[in-house]
Structures are given as structure tokens and as C-alpha cells.
Write a protein that holds these residues in place. Structure first.
Motif: not given
Lengths: 554, 334, 351
Positions: B108-109, B112
Motif C-alpha cells: 500500500r502507498n 510514497k
């Protein structure tokens, strides 16, 4: 000490079996299954050998075999020389020099590949014929006609060479363009002249690439049927047809094929041996492209002529002859059916090209993933089909597919379903046959591009947690794309031109241009054969030009 | 966290071994350097640990779980090992960001995370470039970011600096190990350069001809090398062979091999000044100035040649050389 | 690139499936009475044949499905297909292969009064397994300016010393040569045939190569004086779109050998009903149609062959050559002796 014990243990039978159990994976099994599938026709032919040759075998050995061997050797020898002269000289000049029309000539030099060699043979017979184009031309000029008899062994060697030299041209040029620059610069720094650089440095270095192309040419030479038959030269392949059809002895034909296959294997072994002796070619592509010299003045014209000659002989002259015939016969022969046949040929060729390339990719990558080194070696059996004449593969395909069909009919018959032949005589059998025959054509360009991708690249992908299949689609495929597309195009062209296999296995109501051309030609309507021939050439030309773009982009 | 037990690998069915009976342990959080010449089996060892090769014998365990043995083999993609290749092996058709994203597509992410990794290696705004647009050092850092992104429990660096020139190499080595220290990952660092190993490793493992010769902390390798080879890896060393023993009239134990560190050889203008047990006169054949020290090629009384270093600037034609028995290194005969 | 590849693959698959569906229709029609078909395996690659098939379709509503290949390949194919063979009719361009197909048990006897009564007895099989459709004579083409027709007499005379270096003939792998030698074996015996073949080889102007047309051209070019060729090629050359070929053909004369004894060797293009024909009735109807007035007219007009139907007049070009006596040898003999002929050719060194 303990270490010695370890060594013995590491390669004891028990540990080996243990390791085998650990290392056999689904890829090994799939690879074996696919190799078996592709080798099936060859296996069936091999089995035929055990039933002994036909009763005329002795007769053939006595009267014909020396001729077959002698003529085949002659063709191999003369074609090698001619093909090397045409292919290597043009490849060197277009990669080393800049001259008038170089860019155009670069792809024009590949175009002879688009013409089936037997059609080149017909065209040349037409040119040199009494009352042929040359005769007419000379008479127009008020000159005496000196008849050059081309329909003999030497003429056949010329025709085959001029239509097949692009195989050598393509592989030699790829080497000169991509790998030669550093060495070339080194040689220049040492103050060595152009000629010496070429003969002492470039030629020996390019040898593996050149010989690889040459082996392809020689396989085609040995498998040629149409041109040899028309020119009245007895070779192994005409002999196979003769003993199968005229003498009605398929077993004898199989025996001759077996001999031919030995002949071809000898060639392949020779290639392997000579490549092994010189392992100095780097497999990685050199990042710098070769720097071209600008040719000027007389040199420019000389180079232009050397490069233009094979184009003239291999493409312009035969095509001009065909166009001439097409114009005369267009009214009687041409109809809309040709457009349909062209589309069918195109579709069949594309479909089989894609299928064959898929098989090649599967063989190359599955065997790589299987981690067992033996599997990789076994997988190469799959490419043997190229060494076997189309007609023989057709027999090899008919035997198992008919057996399967009969079994299916029996099985389904029990349930009251009458299906007729499901595989034999359908597109399936034909596509299967093409895949068997042309796997090597797809395998080689893919394999050589795959070799250029450093193993650490797919390895990094795996270490980063991505499995084999996803790694293939995300990493390997984008990197070997050019090789894959070249493979598709090469198989496409070969299928467009293929004849004997198609004749035997093609389904009802499907015609290919090659079959159409041969029908006319075999019935002494060579002129009428020109229109389907031209259709083949133009359909194959487009991908050939595309192929050239791919090769250069690399 | 990594346990390797009698690992063997042969590429020619047992005729010769690329790796023979290798065993060692690696503790979590440690930086261990593997030092060896080319052909010593370093890369084979790395590939075995990463799962790119399969062992012929022995086993590899990570965190007490077997990952490769005679009857078990965990695929490389399931091992959670980060690997930085010698030639970086960046995916040439993907951008820098895509390269770093590659191993964390399920996280996830991930965007980033990938950007964080790029920030970490100091290539924040290079994400949209392609590998061939970067310098060698930058590519190296991308390869590191890519390997670290999936948060591996073990990071292997396979000769990461061998393609770089000396200046860049020292700088990059320090930079990279600073980054690595922030992540607290366990590191296996393969190199042929002892300087690399000495400057960053907690422990060093010496590999020669497929065998582990010694594994120890850096200081011990210098003081107590197991073999002459190890000794010469970590400082210039003179092998005291039979002829030298005769020249210095110092009879040594028969079945052993002896050496002395070059800096322990004493050079002096007279025999009186020299404070050593074994001494001999020598003629200076050649002097080579090497910055603040001088290399001397000597011809000993017995006729033997010997090369020594000295800090002295004024060298007479005839001098005395010698050494003390406490400085002699003794190894089992090789 | 991937998209392009996908698109191409999809299109090709569609086309391929389309073709396959067609094929399925074919096999399906075997049972369904609605759509009548007849499956033809033919060696005749002549354009006019298409017209005849169309005429048949229009007349009967039976669809004609064709596989074109050489007769040898078709026979091998039928042998391998066995009972499952979809072939109804086998058409070849020589009697030898028809009788071979008969020998292999690939054909069946049929009852058709039309066929039996219309076609001369020696041009059909004794067991009614095959029937001749058109005739072609293997004649001698000579250079009008160099050879007097009076000097020509028989095939046997061609081995005479006086023709040394003058005879042009194509390869022995050609079926027409094989049939000619087979007829000589049948008429004169094997030994005589062997001597004849050797004699011809000794008299050849050049090593055999090219087609029958090429032999004719070589005569005009002066490479030799005589060529052994099939009659209809001359007809075709006389009507060629290539003006040079017409000119060439005009310079040669036609001689029908052996008029004094057994007659000129002839061969037929013929048809038989396949042993396992799924559409036997249609097959018979089809062959009957091929010897109808209209079909025979097309054969002779477009292909310069001699019709088997006597009521059909040959076209003018052929008529100009005049009537001739034909060898009435039962054509089954050609098939029986074919293999012997090939072996003799090889032994005699006839390439």
C-alpha cells in the motif's frame, strides 16, 4: 578428510536422485511435453526406418545415389561461395560506407527473400530462353542472341544463391553494425588499412554470424524441390519425391530423407564446431554503432555496383520478368479470387507465425526456468524440423493425426456422434506442420536476442519477489521484443513461400498463393504463374521492409 | 539469521567445485564482507543464497527456516532477499521510479514508499529518467533503492563498486553504507577489495578456491591470519622461505610456513643499531621513492633478493636488515 | 506493439476459425441431404476446369469442392485417410496413376451406362473403376526447316544413328515419359524397352530438363531437331499470350509416330469414384457431366485436348493436325508397367 566424503556424497546416485526430485518442476514437464509434441512427426519417420527400405533401394543406390550426393555437394559448395560473395560484400559495404542510395539498398538487399527460389528459377529460365526477354531485348538492339543455357547444375546454383544470399547478408550486417565498432577503431589506431582490417580482422570475427546464416541457406538449398526439378538437376529432395511417387515407395523416400538429414546434421555440427573454436564474439551489444566512411568518386561507384548487383540479379530482374508475364496474362488469369486467396495466405501465414513464435518462446523460456541443464539440451530437438524436407514432415504429420482422428471417430461414434476427420485435412494439421517445420526460424532470432539480455536482469526481478511468468511479461518480453518480431516476420515469409507441405496438408477450399503459383507452373503455365508469384512477393515485401527497420533499430 | 551448512556447488558434475563445503553464520544486523579473488566462488555463494542457483550439497537456512537443501528449495521470489548486482541490472525499459516500484507492487502507498527510497539515496527528482541517462554511481544508488524498497531481511551487495573508479568508489562506499545503516538491514557484502571490506564490515569472510579460509573480525585477520594468503591480503608480507631462513640464519619449524609483515622488518645503517634477533648485511640495488616512504630492493649477503620499505631518507649502499622472532607469523603448511 | 500483435492475432484467428467453420460445414454436409456436395481430388490445374465445375453446380445444385495437388500426393493422401477420406472423385492427368489408385484399392467400380457406352473401351477401366475424359497424344515435334517428315516413322526409329545428338525430351520423372515407356514395355517387352531407352539417351541433344514447351523452344533454337512432347502443349503455345511463343510454335511440325503399326501413344486425363466416397451418387453424376457435350467442348476449346466424346469436334488448331491412328493398348497397362519404366529409365541413365 570430511571434505572428500562430502564430494563423493554430493554426486552419489542417491543425492543425484534427491536433487532431481527437488529440481523437477512444472516447467521441465511442460518443456518435455512440447518437445515431444514438436518431435512427434520426426519420431514417426524414425520409426518408419525400422520397417526397412523399399525393394528399389538397391536400384537407387546403384543408379541414382552417386548423382544425388555429387549434385548436392556441388550445390552446397558453389552456393556457399556465391552466397558468401554476395552476402558478405554487400553487408560490409552498407555498414562501413556511406554512398549513393545506401539507405534504400540496405532494405532492397533483403527483398530477394520475398521470392520463392523456384519462382526465381522460372523467371531466369524465361529471361535466358529462346524467344525470352534477353533474346527480345538483344534483337531490339540489333544484336546477335548468344544463348546462355541456365537450366543446368551451375544455373541452379546461381538461382538458389541469388535468392537465398540475404540470410547471410542479414546476419553479417547485424554483426558489422552492432559489434564491430570498438575493434574497428582499434584496428584504425594501429594504422591498419581498410582492406587488411576487413580480411584480417572483420571477416574472421564475423565468421560465426556468417556461418550461421550460411547454414540456413544450405538447408534451403538442400530442401529445394521446385527449382531443381525444373532445371533437371537430381538432388536428394527430387530423389525423395521420385521414390515416393514415381517408384511408389514411401519407405525408400524415408530412407533418402534420413540420409539427407544426416547430411544436414553434418552441416549443423560443422557450424557448432567452428563457433566453439572461436568464442571471441561478445554476446552483449556494443553501445556504439559503427561509423560510416563517406565514399566518394570512383570508389563510390565501385561500391554502388558491388551492392547493386545482387539486388539487380536477385530482385529486379526476376520481378521484371514476372511483371512482364503478368501483363501478358493478366486478362486470362486475374480475378477477384486472387484477392481472397491472398487474404487466406496472409491469415494462415500470420497465424502460423504467431503460433510458431509462441512455441519457440515457450521452449526457450520453459527450459530456462526448468533449471535442469539436460532439459535445455533436449529442448533443442524441437528445432530439428527445419532440417527435414516439407514433404517428409507432411508424412510425419499425417500418420499421427490420422491415428488420432480415427480414435476420436471411434470414441465419439460410440456416443452416436459422427464427426469425420477433426484434425487431418484441417487448418490445425497445417498449422501444426508449419510450427514443426519453421520452429528453428523463430527460435534462432529469439534465442540470440535473449542471450543479449544479461541474466542478472530477470534474476533481479525474481529476487524482488516476482515469479517467472510475470517476470517474462514485464521484463524479458519488452527486452527481446525485436527478436520476437523478427521471428514473426521470418516465419511469416517462410510460410508464404512454403510449398510441398502445404500441397499435401492444406484443407479444402483454402488455397495459398504458393500453391496457386505452383499449380500453374507445374502445368507448364509458367507465365500464368507470374500473377500469384507477384502477389506472394508483394505480400512478403511489406514485412521484409518492416524487418529491416527492426534490425537497424537494434 | 543466516546459517550456511557444508554448502557445495559444482558446475561440471563434481569434477571441480565452485564452492566446497562452505559453512558459516551471520548474525542479524551485522555487516559481513566476503573477500576473495575472482573465481574464488563469491558470486556462486551469493547466487546460492539468493536462490538463483541450487546447491549440490549442504543447506542454507534463514531465520532458522531451511531455504535450500537437498530436498527443499524456496524460489528466489519468496526469499525476501535484496540483491544488488555488480552490473546493477536495472530494467532498461523502465524509469527509475518504475524500477524502484517494481518489487513493491503489492504494498500500500507504494508510490510514497518508492519516493522515500529515492529520497534516501539522494535521487529525489530523478524518478522520471531512464537508467541509461544516469551516471554509474547514480545507477548504483538506484539499484540499492530498488533492493531496499521491499524491506528485505538480508541485503546482498555483489561487487557493487567494481565498475567505478577509485575516487568515486570510496565516496560512494561511505554514502551507501550510511544509507544502509539507517535501515538496520543485515548485509552480505561481496568484494575483492580488502579496503572495502575493512572500512565497512563487522566481520570478514575470506574465500579462496571455493573454500572458507578464515572468518573473523578485521583486527584478528591482521594479527592472526590463518594462511599466508590471508596475511598478504591484509598487509604486505614477506614469505620466509628456506633461502631466507638461511640468509638470516634463523632455523624455523620444519612443517610450517612462515612470514613477516613488511613493516616489522627493521632496516638500519649498522648492525649495532639494529635491535633484532636475526640480522644480515645487504647491498641496496635499487631505491624507489613512494611518497613518504622508500622501497628498497636489496641483495643479501647470501645472494638472495629482498624488497623492504623504510621511512629513512638517507640510505647508504650497504645496510643491515633483520627481524625479531615474536613478529614471525606461523601457519600450517599449505 | 503488444496491442498491434494482439490485433493481428485476433484477426488471424477469426479468419482461421472462419475457415475451420467452413471445413466443419463440409464434413457436416456428408450426412445432411439439404446441401448436396461432391468432393474432388484433382491433379488438373487448368483454369477452364473451374468453368466446368461452375456449369455443373448451376445445372445440378450440387456444390463442387476441390483439392488441387499432384496425383501422387492425392493418392498418398487418400491411402492415409482410408475410410475417413472425404474424396468422392479422383481426377488425374494420366491413366497410369488411375490404374495405380485402382491397384491400391482406392477406387470403386460403378455402374453407369452413359460412361460405359460413350467412352471407347480402351480408354476406360475393365472393371469400371475409372474413365478417360480427354486424350493427349505424345507426338514428335520437328524443326520444319531441318527435318523432312518422311524421315520420321516410329518411336522405335528414334534410336537410329541418324538422330544422334538431335533428340530433345524432358526428364524421366515426368509421368508422360513414364507412360510412353510403359506402353513400349507392353508392346515390345522389357528388354526392347531397355534398349530403346538407352538408344534415346545416346541420341539426346542435351541432358533432359525443363518442360515440354521448353523442348519445343529448344528445337526452334536449334539445340536439336526433334522433341518428344504432348500434343496439347503445341496447341497452347499457338494460342499463347506471348507472341514469341506463338512464333516458335509456328516453326515446328507435328508428326504422329507409328501410324504404320500400332498407332501413336496416347494417354488420358481421367476420373474415378473413390472407394469410400461419401457422396457416391453425386460423384457418378459429376463424372457423367464431364463427358457431356458442353464439358467436352470446354476441354478441347480451352485446353487443346482431344475429346473422348466422338461427337465433339476438336478445335481448329487441333483439327489442322489431322486424324491419326491411336495405340489401342488398354491404358491399365500403363499403370502396371509404370514402376518398371522408372527403373529402366534410371538404369539407362535418362535423368
Amino acid at each position: 578428510m570430511q571434505q572428500g566424503g562430502n564430494n563423493n556424497e554430493a554426486f552419489s546416485l542417491k543425492t543425484r536422485i534427491k536433487r532431481l526430485k527437488r529440481d523437477v518442476n512444472k516447467w521441465s514437464v511442460f518443456t518435455l511435453a512440447i518437445v515431444f509434441f514438436l518431435a512427434l512427426p520426426i519420431i514417426f519417420i524414425g520409426v518408419e526406418l525400422f520397417s526397412g527400405p523399399g525393394e528399389t533401394w538397391g536400384h537407387i543406390v546403384e543408379y541414382l545415389l552417386p548423382d544425388y550426393i555429387w549434385n548436392s555437394l556441388y550445390l552446397v559448395f558453389i552456393c556457399s561461395i556465391l552466397v558468401l560473395i554476395f552476402g558478405v560484400s554487400s553487408a560490409w559495404f552498407v555498414s562501413r560506407y556511406d554512398f549513393l542510395f545506401r539507405k534504400q539498398m540496405e532494405w532492397l538487399l533483403i527483398l530477394p527473400l520475398a521470392i520463392p527460389s523456384y519462382i526465381v528459377g522460372y523467371a531466369y529460365a524465361g529471361i535466358f530462353d529462346y524467344g525470352g526477354s534477353l533474346d527480345l531485348l538483344l534483337r531490339q538492339l540489333g544484336l546477335e542472341f548468344i544463348r546462355i543455357d541456365i537450366m543446368n547444375r551451375a544455373g541452379l546454383a546461381f538461382v538458389l544463391s541469388i535468392s537465398l544470399f540475404p540470410y547471410v547478408y542479414v546476419s553479417a550486417r547485424a554483426f558489422f553494425l552492432n559489434q564491430a565498432n570498438n575493434l574497428l577503431e582499434a584496428s584504425k589506431m594501429l594504422g591498419v588499412g581498410e582492406r587488411k582490417t576487413f580480411f584480417k580482422l572483420m571477416l574472421p570475427l564475423a565468421r560465426p554470424a556468417i556461418v550461421a546464416g550460411l547454414v540456413l541457406v544450405l538447408m534451403e538449398v538442400l530442401n529445394d524441390y521446385g527449382a531443381a526439378k525444373y532445371y533437371g538437376v537430381n538432388t536428394f529432395t527430387t530423389g525423395i519425391f521420385r521414390s515416393w511417387f514415381s517408384l511408389e515407395e514411401p519407405q525408400t523416400a524415408v530412407y533418402l530423407s534420413a540420409l539427407l538429414i544426416c547430411f544436414i546434421f553434418a552441416l549443423i555440427l560443422f557450424e557448432k564446431w567452428q563457433v566453439r573454436k572461436i568464442k571471441f564474439t561478445s554476446s552483449k551489444t556494443n553501445s556504439t554503432q559503427i561509423q560510416r566512411n563517406e565514399a566518394k568518386g570512383a570508389v563510390q561507384w565501385m561500391i554502388f555496383l558491388v551492392v547493386f548487383l545482387p539486388i539487380l540479379l536477385g530482385f529486379i530482374l526476376p520481378v521484371a520478368q514476372l511483371i512482364y508475364w503478368a501483363v501478358i496474362t493478366a486478362s486470362t488469369v486475374f480475378d477477384m479470387e486472387f484477392v481472397m486467396i491472398s487474404l487466406q495466405s496472409f491469415a494462415i501465414a500470420i497465424a502460423s507465425a504467431i503460433i510458431t513464435v509462441l512455441f519457440a518462446l515457450i521452449l526457450i523460456y520453459f527450459s530456462k526456468w526448468s533449471t535442469l541443464s539436460t532439459i535445455k539440451n533436449i529442448s533443442r530437438i524441437g528445432v530439428l524440423g527445419y532440417a527435414i524436407p516439407g514433404a517428409v514432415i507432411a508424412i510425419g504429420i499425417m500418420i499421427p493425426t490420422l491415428a488420432l482422428d480415427k480414435w476420436l471417430i471411434n470414441m465419439l461414434g460410440k456416443f452416436g456422434i459422427d464427426t469425420g476427420l477433426i484434425i487431418n485435412g484441417t487448418l490445425l494439421a497445417l498449422l501444426y506442420a508449419y510450427a514443426v517445420r519453421f520452429l528453428a526460424v523463430a527460435y534462432n532470432p529469439i534465442d540470440s536476442t535473449a542471450l543479449k539480455v544479461d541474466n542478472s536482469i530477470p534474476d533481479s526481478s525474481k529476487v524482488l519477489g516476482v515469479g517467472n511468468i510475470r517476470t517474462f511479461f514485464k521484463i524479458d518480453f519488452p527486452l527481446i521484443k525485436t527478436g520476437v518480431f523478427s521471428a514473426v516476420i521470418l516465419v511469416f515469409i517462410d510460410v508464404m513461400k512454403e510449398l510441398p507441405l502445404t500441397l499435401i496438408l492444406k484443407p479444402y477450399h483454402i488455397d495459398t498463393l504458393a500453391v496457386k503459383a505452383f499449380e500453374y507452373a507445374s502445368d507448364e503455365m509458367v507465365m500464368e504463374a507470374s500473377i500469384p508469384s507477384l502477389f506472394i512477393i508483394f505480400t512478403a515485401m511489406i514485412p521484409v521492409i518492416f524487418l529491416n527497420k527492426l534490425l537497424i533499430k537494434k | 539469521m543466516l546459517t550456511i551448512n557444508s554448502l557445495s556447488k559444482s558446475f561440471d558434475k563434481g569434477k571441480t567445485y565452485a564452492l566446497e563445503n562452505v559453512s558459516f553464520n551471520l548474525k542479524a544486523g551485522q555487516v559481513c564482507a566476503i573477500v576473495g579473488e575472482s573465481g574464488s566462488g563469491k558470486t556462486t555463494l551469493v547466487r546460492l543464497i539468493a536462490g538463483l542457483e541450487r546447491p549440490d550439497h549442504g543447506s542454507i537456512a534463514m531465520n532458522d527456516k531451511i531455504i535450500a537443501s537437498l530436498d527443499k528449495f524456496i524460489q528466489p521470489e519468496k526469499r525476501k532477499i535484496g540483491l544488488v548486482f555488480q552490473e546493477y541490472a536495472l530494467f532498461p525499459h523502465l524509469t527509475i521510479l518504475e524500477n524502484v516500484l517494481y518489487g513493491i507492487s503489492k504494498v500500500r502507498n507504494k508510490k510514497k514508499k518508492a519516493q522515500e527510497m529515492l529520497d534516501l539515496v539522494g535521487l529525489s527528482d530523478m524518478g522520471k529518467r531512464y537508467p541509461h541517462q544516469l551516471s554509474g554511481g547514480q545507477q548504483q544508488r538506484v539499484a540499492l533503492a530498488r533492493a531496499l524498497a521491499p524491506e528485505p531481511s538480508l541485503l546482498i551487495l555483489d561487487e557493487p563498486f567494481s565498475n567505478l573508479d577509485t575516487m568515486l568508489r570510496t565516496q560512494l562506499r561511505n554514502e551507501i553504507f550510511e544509507i544502509i545503516k539507517k535501515t538496520e538491514v543485515t548485509v552480505l557484502f561481496v568484494t575483492h577489495d580488502t579496503q572495502d571490506a575493512l572500512s565497512v564490515a563487522d566481520e570478514i569472510l575470506i574465500l579462496q578456491k571455493g573454500k572458507v579460509i578464515q572468518k573473523d573480525v578485521a583486527a584478528n585477520l591482521y594479527v592472526k591470519p590463518n594462511t599466508l594468503y590471508v596475511a598478504s591480503l591484509f598487509g604486505s608480507t614477506v614469505h620466509i622461505n628456506k633461502n631466507l631462513q638461511n640468509a638470516f640464519r634463523c632455523p624455523l619449524k620444519q612443517d610450517c610456513c612462515h612470514a613477516i609483515r613488511n613493516e616489522k622488518i627493521i632496516v638500519s645503517p649498522s648492525s649495532a643499531e639494529a635491535d633484532c634477533e636475526y640480522i644480515t648485511a645487504a647491498q641496496v640495488i635499487k631505491q624507489i621513492q613512494l611518497g613518504d616512504s622508500t622501497q628498497l630492493v636489496l641483495k643479501l649477503e647470501s645472494g638472495e633478493q629482498l624488497t623492504v620499505m623504510t621511512q629513512d631518507k638517507n640510505i647508504a649502499d650497504t645496510i643491515y636488515v633483520g627481524f625479531n622472532s615474536k613478529d614471525i607469523l606461523e601457519f600450517e603448511q599449505e | 506493439m503488444k496491442k498491434l500483435l494482439l490485433a493481428v492475432a485476433t484477426i488471424s484467428l477469426l479468419v482461421a476459425c472462419g475457415n475451420d467453420n467452413k471445413k466443419n460445414e463440409n464434413s457436416a454436409t456428408k450426412e445432411s441431404s439439404k446441401d448436396q456436395v461432391v468432393n474432388i481430388y484433382t491433379h488438373r490445374h487448368y483454369e477452364p476446369d473451374q468453368d466446368i465445375f461452375k456449369m455443373f453446380e448451376e445445372k445440378t445444385g450440387i456444390k463442387v469442392k476441390v483439392i488441387n495437388a499432384s496425383a501422387d500426393e492425392l493418392i498418398q493422401k487418400m491411402k492415409m485417410e482410408g475410410k475417413q477420406s472425404p474424396a468422392d472423385v479422383l481426377i488425374t492427368v494420366d491413366a497410369g496413376r488411375l490404374s495405380r489408385a485402382k491397384g491400391e484399392g482406392l477406387l470403386q467400380s460403378i455402374n453407369s451406362d452413359i460412361l460405359e457406352n460413350t467412352i471407347p473401351a480402351h480408354l476406360q477401366d475393365v472393371d469400371n473403376q475409372w474413365f478417360g475424359l480427354t486424350k493427349r497424344a505424345r507426338i514428335i515435334a520437328y524443326a520444319k526447316d531441318r527435318v523432312k517428315p518422311e524421315d520420321l516413322s516410329t518411336y522405335e526409329d528414334l534410336v537410329n544413328e541418324k538422330w544422334k545428338g538431335k533428340i530433345l525430351v524432358r526428364s524421366s520423372s515426368n509421368i508422360y515419359n513414364q507412360s510412353l515407356l510403359a506402353s513400349i514395355i507392353a508392346n515390345n517387352g522389357e528388354e526392347a524397352a531397355q534398349t530403346w531407352a538407352e538408344g534415346i539417351v545416346a541420341n539426346m541433344a542435351r541432358s533432359p530438363k525443363g518442360s515440354d514447351r521448353d523442348q519445343v523452344k529448344a528445337v526452334v533454337a536449334g539445340e536439336g531437331d526433334l522433341a518428344i512432347v504432348n500434343s496439347y502443349y503445341i496447341g497452347k503455345m499457338l494460342n499463347s499470350p506471348d507472341a514469341e511463343e506463338v512464333k516458335t510454335a509456328q516453326q515446328i511440325g507435328l508428326f504422329f509416330p507409328n501410324q504404320g503399326d500400332r498407332g501413336t501413344h496416347i494417354n488420358v486425363s481421367g476420373a474415378g469414384v473413390a472407394k469410400y466416397a461419401p457422396n457416391k451418387e453425386n460423384a457418378i453424376k459429376f463424372i457423367e457431366f464431364l463427358i457431356s457435350q458442353e464439358a467436352q467442348q470446354v476441354f478441347t476449346e480451352a485446353n487443346y485436348e482431344y475429346p473422348v466424346l466422338e461427337s465433339v469436334e476438336p478445335v481448329n488448331d487441333i483439327k489442322a493436325w489431322g486424324d491419326f491412328k491411336e495405340d489401342n493398348l488398354s491404358l491399365n497397362k500403363l499403370g502396371e508397367n509404370n514402376k518398371k519404366a522408372v527403373l529402366i529409365f534410371d538404369a539407362a541413365g535418362w535423368k
